[in-house]
Design an enzyme around this catalytic site. Sequence first.
Site, PDB file in Angstrom:
ATOM      1  N   CYS A  76       0.837  -1.199   0.000  1.00 15.46           N
ATOM      2  CA  CYS A  76       0.000   0.000   0.000  1.00 15.46           C
ATOM      3  C   CYS A  76       0.874   1.252   0.000  1.00 15.46           C
ATOM      4  CB  CYS A  76      -0.889   0.056   1.249  1.00 15.46           C
ATOM      5  SG  CYS A  76      -1.884  -1.390   1.563  1.00 15.46           S
ATOM      6  N   ASP A  77       0.328   2.311  -0.556  1.00 14.67           N
ATOM      7  CA  ASP A  77       0.976   3.609  -0.452  1.00 14.67           C
ATOM      8  C   ASP A  77      -0.102   4.682  -0.482  1.00 14.67           C
ATOM      9  OD1 ASP A  77       3.773   4.971  -0.543  1.00 14.67           O
ATOM     10  OD2 ASP A  77       2.514   6.154  -1.879  1.00 14.67           O
ATOM     11  N   SER A  78       0.094   5.732   0.297  1.00 17.75           N
ATOM     12  CA  SER A  78      -0.904   6.801   0.375  1.00 17.75           C
ATOM     13  C   SER A  78      -0.267   8.165   0.172  1.00 17.75           C
ATOM     14  CB  SER A  78      -1.598   6.785   1.749  1.00 17.75           C
ATOM     15  OG  SER A  78      -2.290   5.578   1.964  1.00 17.75           O
ATOM     16  N   GLY A 114      -2.865   3.662  -3.053  1.00 16.49           N
ATOM     17  CA  GLY A 114      -2.581   2.635  -4.046  1.00 16.49           C
ATOM     18  C   GLY A 114      -2.420   1.288  -3.383  1.00 16.49           C
TER      19      GLY A 114
END
Length: 206
Positions: A76-78, A114
């Site tokens: 995950c990435d934010s 993501g």
Amino acid sequence: MRFVLASQSPARLAVLRAAGVEPVVRVSGVDEDALAASLTDPTPEELVTALATAKAEAIASSLDDDVAADAVVVGCDSMLLTADGEVHGKPGTVEVARERWKKMAGTTGTLLTGHAVLRVRDGEVVDRTAGHEATLVRFGRPADDELEAYLATGEPLHVAGAFTLDGLGGWFVDGIDGDPSSVIGISLPLTRRLLREIGVAVSDMW
């Protein structure tokens, strides 16, 4: 089957545990700045998805044999897309976090998360998928003393957009339009859909 979370985020871990999943936690060590610099003019959505994919791929290639026998790896990435069109990750310093809050107080922003999901069997990635979630965040207007107290806690320095929904930052968020778990860091609805795309039911993880 093991659920591997490619993130050191305690907030993502808490979301998964509350939703019935006890993941194996691995930290990728991906150089996010270098990866972002290597991409040619990505959209914000493409950037968060590429970073999530890189984290998942890095972990999938380094799993212990017992986990790699049968697993799903989720990266995950934010980032926060502010009203002025800028994309922000973790501020890192009090000064940067203060400046961001001065600009975004009383405005709206879009929290982009993501996600990448890899299916691993016998040490090999046999299927993969990725996507992103976007949630509108309406920021309040903290008073100067409230903002300074918040900055002093250190919390906003280490989270995308310099705020949390599930922590102290929640006092300064007037509302959201979209998925709250995505704002916290891992979208449960999106993760469920991506798991289905690779033939895994989330209930298999409970």
